[in-house]
Design a protein around this motif. Structure first.
Motif, PDB file in Angstrom:
ATOM      1  N   LEU A  68      90.649  16.136  57.838  1.00  0.00           N
ATOM      2  CA  LEU A  68      91.690  17.159  57.814  1.00  0.00           C
ATOM      3  C   LEU A  68      92.706  16.968  56.702  1.00  0.00           C
ATOM      4  N   LEU A  69      92.743  15.798  56.096  1.00  0.00           N
ATOM      5  CA  LEU A  69      93.757  15.498  55.087  1.00  0.00           C
ATOM      6  C   LEU A  69      93.515  16.264  53.795  1.00  0.00           C
ATOM      7  N   ASN A  70      94.598  16.742  53.197  1.00  0.00           N
ATOM      8  CA  ASN A  70      94.527  17.410  51.905  1.00  0.00           C
ATOM      9  C   ASN A  70      94.463  16.387  50.776  1.00  0.00           C
ATOM     10  N   SER A  71      93.910  16.807  49.662  1.00  0.00           N
ATOM     11  CA  SER A  71      93.933  15.966  48.466  1.00  0.00           C
ATOM     12  C   SER A  71      95.353  15.898  47.924  1.00  0.00           C
ATOM     13  N   THR A  72      95.638  14.832  47.178  1.00  0.00           N
ATOM     14  CA  THR A  72      96.944  14.662  46.542  1.00  0.00           C
ATOM     15  C   THR A  72      96.735  14.485  45.043  1.00  0.00           C
ATOM     16  N   GLN A  73      97.795  14.297  44.311  1.00  0.00           N
ATOM     17  CA  GLN A  73      97.692  14.098  42.868  1.00  0.00           C
ATOM     18  C   GLN A  73      96.956  12.806  42.528  1.00  0.00           C
ATOM     19  N   THR A  74      96.966  11.860  43.449  1.00  0.00           N
ATOM     20  CA  THR A  74      96.341  10.561  43.169  1.00  0.00           C
ATOM     21  C   THR A  74      95.063  10.320  43.959  1.00  0.00           C
ATOM     22  N   ASN A  75      94.659  11.273  44.812  1.00  0.00           N
ATOM     23  CA  ASN A  75      93.467  11.050  45.637  1.00  0.00           C
ATOM     24  C   ASN A  75      92.762  12.367  45.938  1.00  0.00           C
ATOM     25  N   THR A  76      91.439  12.350  45.816  1.00  0.00           N
ATOM     26  CA  THR A  76      90.628  13.509  46.190  1.00  0.00           C
ATOM     27  C   THR A  76      90.054  13.256  47.575  1.00  0.00           C
ATOM     28  N   ALA A  77      90.408  14.089  48.509  1.00  0.00           N
ATOM     29  CA  ALA A  77      90.098  13.869  49.926  1.00  0.00           C
ATOM     30  C   ALA A  77      88.713  14.377  50.308  1.00  0.00           C
ATOM     31  N   GLU A  78      88.321  14.065  51.543  1.00  0.00           N
ATOM     32  CA  GLU A  78      87.009  14.459  52.070  1.00  0.00           C
ATOM     33  C   GLU A  78      86.775  15.964  51.996  1.00  0.00           C
ATOM     34  N   LYS A  79      87.833  16.736  52.208  1.00  0.00           N
ATOM     35  CA  LYS A  79      87.711  18.189  52.173  1.00  0.00           C
ATOM     36  C   LYS A  79      87.051  18.684  50.894  1.00  0.00           C
ATOM     37  N   ASN A  80      87.267  17.958  49.806  1.00  0.00           N
ATOM     38  CA  ASN A  80      86.783  18.406  48.513  1.00  0.00           C
ATOM     39  C   ASN A  80      85.397  17.899  48.152  1.00  0.00           C
ATOM     40  N   ALA A  81      84.783  17.120  49.044  1.00  0.00           N
ATOM     41  CA  ALA A  81      83.411  16.679  48.810  1.00  0.00           C
ATOM     42  C   ALA A  81      82.482  17.881  48.979  1.00  0.00           C
ATOM     43  N   LYS A  82      81.416  17.929  48.205  1.00  0.00           N
ATOM     44  CA  LYS A  82      80.508  19.078  48.229  1.00  0.00           C
ATOM     45  C   LYS A  82      80.007  19.420  49.627  1.00  0.00           C
ATOM     46  N   PRO A  83      79.607  18.437  50.469  1.00  0.00           N
ATOM     47  CA  PRO A  83      79.129  18.792  51.814  1.00  0.00           C
ATOM     48  C   PRO A  83      80.187  19.444  52.691  1.00  0.00           C
ATOM     49  N   ASN A  84      81.471  19.310  52.283  1.00  0.00           N
ATOM     50  CA  ASN A  84      82.554  19.843  53.102  1.00  0.00           C
ATOM     51  C   ASN A  84      83.147  21.143  52.565  1.00  0.00           C
ATOM     52  N   HIS A  85      82.576  21.664  51.477  1.00  0.00           N
ATOM     53  CA  HIS A  85      83.142  22.870  50.880  1.00  0.00           C
ATOM     54  C   HIS A  85      83.108  24.061  51.835  1.00  0.00           C
ATOM     55  N   THR A  86      82.186  24.055  52.773  1.00  0.00           N
ATOM     56  CA  THR A  86      82.060  25.196  53.684  1.00  0.00           C
ATOM     57  C   THR A  86      82.662  24.924  55.062  1.00  0.00           C
ATOM     58  N   LEU A  87      83.394  23.836  55.211  1.00  0.00           N
ATOM     59  CA  LEU A  87      84.077  23.595  56.483  1.00  0.00           C
ATOM     60  C   LEU A  87      85.101  24.697  56.732  1.00  0.00           C
ATOM     61  N   ASP A  88      85.331  24.977  57.992  1.00  0.00           N
ATOM     62  CA  ASP A  88      86.212  26.091  58.356  1.00  0.00           C
ATOM     63  C   ASP A  88      86.970  25.727  59.627  1.00  0.00           C
ATOM     64  N   ALA A  89      87.784  26.643  60.091  1.00  0.00           N
ATOM     65  CA  ALA A  89      88.540  26.540  61.349  1.00  0.00           C
ATOM     66  C   ALA A  89      89.702  25.549  61.267  1.00  0.00           C
ATOM     67  N   PHE A  90      90.126  25.190  60.059  1.00  0.00           N
ATOM     68  CA  PHE A  90      91.304  24.327  59.926  1.00  0.00           C
ATOM     69  C   PHE A  90      92.536  25.012  60.517  1.00  0.00           C
ATOM     70  N   ASP A  91      92.574  26.334  60.422  1.00  0.00           N
ATOM     71  CA  ASP A  91      93.725  27.065  60.943  1.00  0.00           C
ATOM     72  C   ASP A  91      93.829  26.941  62.465  1.00  0.00           C
ATOM     73  N   VAL A  92      92.689  26.849  63.127  1.00  0.00           N
ATOM     74  CA  VAL A  92      92.697  26.688  64.586  1.00  0.00           C
ATOM     75  C   VAL A  92      93.273  25.322  64.952  1.00  0.00           C
ATOM     76  N   ILE A  93      92.851  24.297  64.228  1.00  0.00           N
ATOM     77  CA  ILE A  93      93.373  22.946  64.478  1.00  0.00           C
ATOM     78  C   ILE A  93      94.877  22.897  64.218  1.00  0.00           C
TER      79      ILE A  93
END
Length: 354
Positions: free
Chosen positions: A97-122
């Motif tokens: 669930l963590l967003n990327s920062t200026q110093t780190n690219t988070a899991e959300k931005n990995a290719k397998p996670n590009h189509t994840l959804d429902a963050f708004d529900v969480i």
């Protein structure tokens, strides 16, 4: 499970007398099934962790998930998938669930996670819980409860009151805390891939303390959701030098998929994991796998191992058995590398560390 909406192949003919191999199957599963869940460590989680600190926690999650499902039945698959993708990277710590920062690219931005959804529900759930019980309920536990509620609401025998009186497919253990680290490289390395063969899948699951039974059962999550053409393009064209199309894919079904996916890079066309039943959680998925009509190579891989193949045919015969085993394996997965006690933190916003 990596797919475009949900996770997680070599054709082996159906066994004519599968019951003859049941004793062998029991022995195989006894050898590989983890005793305590993730990494073989006893779980420090428990059902009802928030009984005193936030008594309405699970009711609040259910209320928001129920509203979301009422608005859009397809949200069940993304909610279930978020929990999978979380637990397979760094354990069930809400790092997905963590967003990327200026110093780190988070899991959300990995290719397998590009189509994840429902963050708004969480996020909606977290906001309500923070208003009710500040700094008490972790985002990791929200993911686990929301996944359970989503799949329960998609299971007809549950919603009809034929499974459990509380309307749940299984009980969720809680008490997780949230992690502080999220890495796109780790996500790319650890998430199961739709093109994985059986040995790769076994290895990925074993690295999380999960056995063959967990692999076969959790693959059943593909009963829900849709995918997109890039997730199966390699199966449809130029599969190998010997085969243009993946030989584990039914030829007629493959031809249909090639027509639907005229452009390999097509990310718009939706392909139902279970055609005609992608919003209903049941055992139909296993019948498709047996017919070589699983959407992913990793689905058909279940037929290339004796133990997982037997489970596929077992769940075709008994959907009730599948439902019961699914709850057990979800609890197993939910214990993977959890943070408890004073480890990690309780995030006030799920997308950022405190």
């Amino acid at each position: 499970m990596s797919s475009s909406t949900m996770v997680v192949s070599m054709w082996v003919p159906p066994l004519r007398h599968p019951r003859l191999l049941l004793p062998l199957l029991v022995l195989l599963l006894a050898e590989v099934a983890p005793v305590h869940g993730g990494y073989g460590k006893p779980s420090l989680l428990r059902v009802g962790f928030y009984k005193h600190s936030c008594p309405d926690a699970e009711a609040i999650v259910r209320e928001v998930v129920g509203q979301a499902v009422g608005d859009d039945q397809t949200v069940t698959a993304p909610l279930l998938r978020l929990h999978f993708h979380d637990c397979f990277v760094r354990g069930c710590d809400a790092s997905v669930l963590l967003n990327s920062t200026q110093t780190n690219t988070a899991e959300k931005n990995a290719k397998p996670n590009h189509t994840l959804d429902a963050f708004d529900v969480i996020d909606a759930i977290k906001e309500k819980l923070e208003n009710k019980c500040p700094r008490t309920v972790s985002c990791a536990d929200i993911l686990a409860i929301a996944a359970r509620d989503a799949v329960s609401l998609a299971t007809k025998v549950v919603t009809k009151g034929e499974w459990r009186k509380d309307g749940n497919l299984y009980e969720v253990e809680t008490g997780r805390r949230d992690g502080l680290v999220s890495s796109t490289k780790e996500a790319a390395a650890h998430l199961p891939d739709s093109f994985d063969g059986i040995q790769k899948l076994i290895s990925r699951f074993a690295s999380k303390g999960l056995g063959l039974k967990d692999l076969a059962v959790l693959s059943g999550a593909h009963a829900l959701g849709n995918s997109h053409c890039p997730s199966l393009e390699k199966r449809l064209r130029n599969f190998t030098a010997q085969y243009d199309t993946d030989p584990t894919l039914d030829a007629a079904y493959g031809a249909t998929l090639r027509q639907q996916c005229g452009k390999p890079e097509d990310n718009e066309t939706e392909l139902a994991m279970v055609p005609g039943s992608s919003t209903t959680f049941d055992a139909t998925y296993y019948s498709l796998v047996a017919e070589k009509k699983g959407l992913f190579h990793s689905d058909e891989a279940l037929l290339s191992n004796g133990a997982t193949r037997m489970l596929v045919y077992g769940y075709i015969r008994s959907e009730k058995r599948f439902f019961g085993d699914f709850g057990v394996s979800m609890v197993n997965m939910g214990r993977v590398a959890v943070l408890t006690g004073r480890q990690g933190e309780i995030r006030t916003r799920c997308a950022v560390v405190n």
